[in-house]
Scaffold this active site. Structure first.
Site, short mmCIF file in Angstrom:
data_model
loop_
_atom_site.label_atom_id
_atom_site.label_comp_id
_atom_site.label_asym_id
_atom_site.label_seq_id
_atom_site.Cartn_x
_atom_site.Cartn_y
_atom_site.Cartn_z
N CYS A 108 -41.09 3.46 -11.79
CA CYS A 108 -40.87 2.83 -13.08
C CYS A 108 -42.03 3.07 -14.06
O CYS A 108 -42.17 4.17 -14.57
CB CYS A 108 -40.57 1.34 -12.89
SG CYS A 108 -39.84 0.59 -14.35
N HIS B 152 -36.08 1.14 -8.88
CA HIS B 152 -36.94 0.39 -7.96
C HIS B 152 -36.42 0.49 -6.52
O HIS B 152 -35.47 -0.20 -6.16
CB HIS B 152 -36.99 -1.08 -8.38
CG HIS B 152 -37.75 -1.29 -9.64
ND1 HIS B 152 -39.11 -1.55 -9.65
CD2 HIS B 152 -37.38 -1.22 -10.93
CE1 HIS B 152 -39.52 -1.65 -10.90
NE2 HIS B 152 -38.49 -1.46 -11.70
N GLU C 228 -37.79 -0.61 -3.95
CA GLU C 228 -38.24 -1.75 -3.14
C GLU C 228 -37.27 -2.92 -3.16
O GLU C 228 -37.33 -3.78 -2.29
CB GLU C 228 -39.64 -2.20 -3.62
CG GLU C 228 -39.71 -2.80 -5.02
CD GLU C 228 -39.84 -1.77 -6.15
OE1 GLU C 228 -39.52 -0.59 -5.90
OE2 GLU C 228 -40.24 -2.14 -7.26
N GLY D 241 -48.95 -26.11 11.46
CA GLY D 241 -48.14 -25.11 10.78
C GLY D 241 -48.28 -23.73 11.41
O GLY D 241 -49.09 -23.52 12.31
#
Ligand code: XMP
Length: 511
Positions: free
Chosen positions: A80, A168, A170, A224
């Protein structure tokens, strides 16, 4: 094992992290660096990807990377803005586009003979998101593909392994995007796909051993995923020289302190549980303001942690479960080309007076990779699949001031909700869930008696990173069952509501 690295130069695109995630999914290691701050170890990078940008190459703010040590030397994939940059700042022509070029497009006239497009055929769907377009390619470029609206959708520079694409690869809507990245990185740049959770563990343990030697390390466990995986990695490297501290701030979920502590001990970690509930509740007494509550909790945490850490003689290091999105220097899209560091969304940092050096074994990996690394080390999948839980815990879910009775009520409500989600196979479909105790009483009727009791809200959201979120459409039957169970079993609550706000404009937590 020789690590083959990919350098992603960030021009501020919202998709830059996604490029990195897609590259890592190919079992290739990559790092994101700001376009104007090349890494010192540039030599160790085998290929370079230029990201997109919200800035136009034609504006005064156009971002200018120094590619002099890269172009013609390393394979480049320009995406891009990158593609427009290469065209505009040689003898190509970039201009504002007449048609809006956002969303789906299909590749046509693909040069299928090119390795770049191997296994990608005519018509493959790609995702466009740009308002400028490349009207003319540089003279030394060869056109590789077009779409209906974009003639110069892909090109390469003659005599270089430099490829440029307007779309893009991705984003998941580019259906062959991963294949294209693989073609570029593996077939063209010759990079090996050997970066796996196992290789990460081996490499990190070796590095930690060399760095920490016989030093003692202190780590605050939270229950966590991140702090747990960091602890297990460090434990593999330095064994009982890792001293873990698990603080009960009295604002954890029901039974969480004892359950998680047991789980940690079962994993062989050298962990000390410190019950400081009373200290936290004392400090919080009378505080109503959300930020004041957060600050008070942060302060007590540091005091408690410091008290415990100083009991560990000769501790030299403080370990933290920081992950990659927390440390990527992001290129600011609005404030011009200045680089800012994302601030941690966490309970205070630790003070300098602790004089400990910091070690962060997860600082180069993403959240989903933390889970994969944890799984490869045999950490229980229930622990790895736990919803995120905020550092200040239930304190920011009890609106207004806090006392032990309110904590008890919310723990009971939260436990019914969370267990219900688990029993009904909904827990893993939700990114985060919890209950909120509102500072409101409402009138109810139980038997023949009037009641005037608390209202609780339930919140369940889907998200990928907590930055944006939407409420989950939980089945009515489930909500009905949970609501009954809460009102019938938790003394002090006579009404349950469900939060149907997305973020933005709401936030996930109510405070
Ligand atoms: P918000 O409420 O900002 O939350 O939409 C986004 C995510 O961050 C968590 N959160 C926190 N985590 N300390 C933390 O460690 C905090 O002070 C804090 N506030 C919010 C929240 O649970 C959600 O996952």
């Amino acid at each position: 094992m020789q690590q083959h690295n990919v350098l992603i130069l960030d021009f501020g695109s919202q998709y830059t992290q996604l490029i990195a995630r897609r590259v890592r999914e190919l079992n290739i290691y990559c790092e994101i660096h700001p376009y104007n701050k090349l890494p010192e170890n540039l030599d160790s990078f085998k290929a370079v990807i230029l990201s997109g940008s919200p800035v136009s190459v034609k504006s005064d703010d156009a971002l200018h990377p120094d590619l002099s040590n890269i172009r013609g030397i390393k394979p480049i994939l320009a995406v891009c803005y990158g593609a427009q940059y290469l065209a505009h700042f040689s003898d190509g022509l970039v201009a504002s586009s007449n048609t809006r070029e956002y969303g789906r497009a299909n590749l046509s006239y693909i040069k299928e003979s090119e390795i770049f497009f191997a296994n990608i055929s005519e018509g493959s769907q790609v995702w466009m998101s740009h308002s400028d377009t490349i009207k003319e390619l540089p003279k030394n470029a060869v056109l590789l593909a077009s779409t209906n609206d974009v003639k110069n959708a892909a090109y390469k520079i003659k005599g270089e392994t430099t490829f440029a694409i307007q779309f893009h690869p991705e984003v998941y809507h580019s259906t062959d995007g991963k294949q294209l990245l693989e073609n570029f990185l593996v077939s063209i740049a010759g990079i090996e796909q050997n970066w796996t959770p196992d290789s990460f563990v081996d490499e990190t343990v070796t590095k930690l051993k060399a760095k920490l030697k016989d030093d003692k390390v202190v780590l605050g466990l939270s229950g966590g995923v991140d702090s747990t995986v960091a602890a297990v990695l460090l434990h593999k490297a330095i064994g009982n020289n890792l001293h873990c501290i698990f603080v009960n701030n009295g604002l954890l979920r029901k039974n969480e302190f004892t359950d998680v502590l047991k789980q940690y001990e079962g994993m062989g970690l050298n962990v000390k549980g410190v019950d400081a509930s009373a200290r936290f509740l004392n400090e919080l007494a009378g505080l109503k303001d959300p930020e004041a509550k957060r600050k008070a909790i942060g302060k007590v945490f540091i005091d408690v942690f410091d008290d415990e850490a100083t009991k560990i003689e000769n501790a030299k290091w403080l370990a933290q479960g920081t992950i990659y999105p927390d440390v990527i220097e992001s290129v600011s899209a609005t404030g011009g080309p200045s680089a800012t560091i994302k601030s941690h969304h966490n309970v205070g940092g630790l003070p300098d007076f602790m004089k400990l050096k910091v070690v962060e074994p997860l600082r180069m990996i993403f959240k989903d990779e933390v889970r994969r690394v944890g799984a490869s080390m045999g950490i229980d999948k229930d622990l790895l699949g736990r919803h995120p839980f905020p550092g200040p815990g239930l304190a920011i879910r009890i609106l207004g001031d806090i006392d032990a009775e309110k904590v008890r009520i919310l723990q009971e409500v939260d436990a019914i909700f969370i267990n219900g989600l688990k029993e009904n196979n909904l827990y893993n479909k939700v990114w985060q869930a919890g209950a909120i105790l509102l500072p409101v009483n409402s009138v109810g009727v139980m038997g023949d008696e009037r009641t005037y009791e608390k209202v609780v809200a339930l919140r369940a959201v889907e998200s990928t990173d907590g930055m944006t979120a939407d409420w989950v459409n939980l089945p009515y039957e489930f909500l009905q069952k949970i609501s009954n169970q809460i009102i019938n079993n938790v003394k002090g609550v006579n009404r349950v509501v469900y939060d149907i706000s997305s973020k933005p404009p709401a936030t996930i937590e109510w405070e």
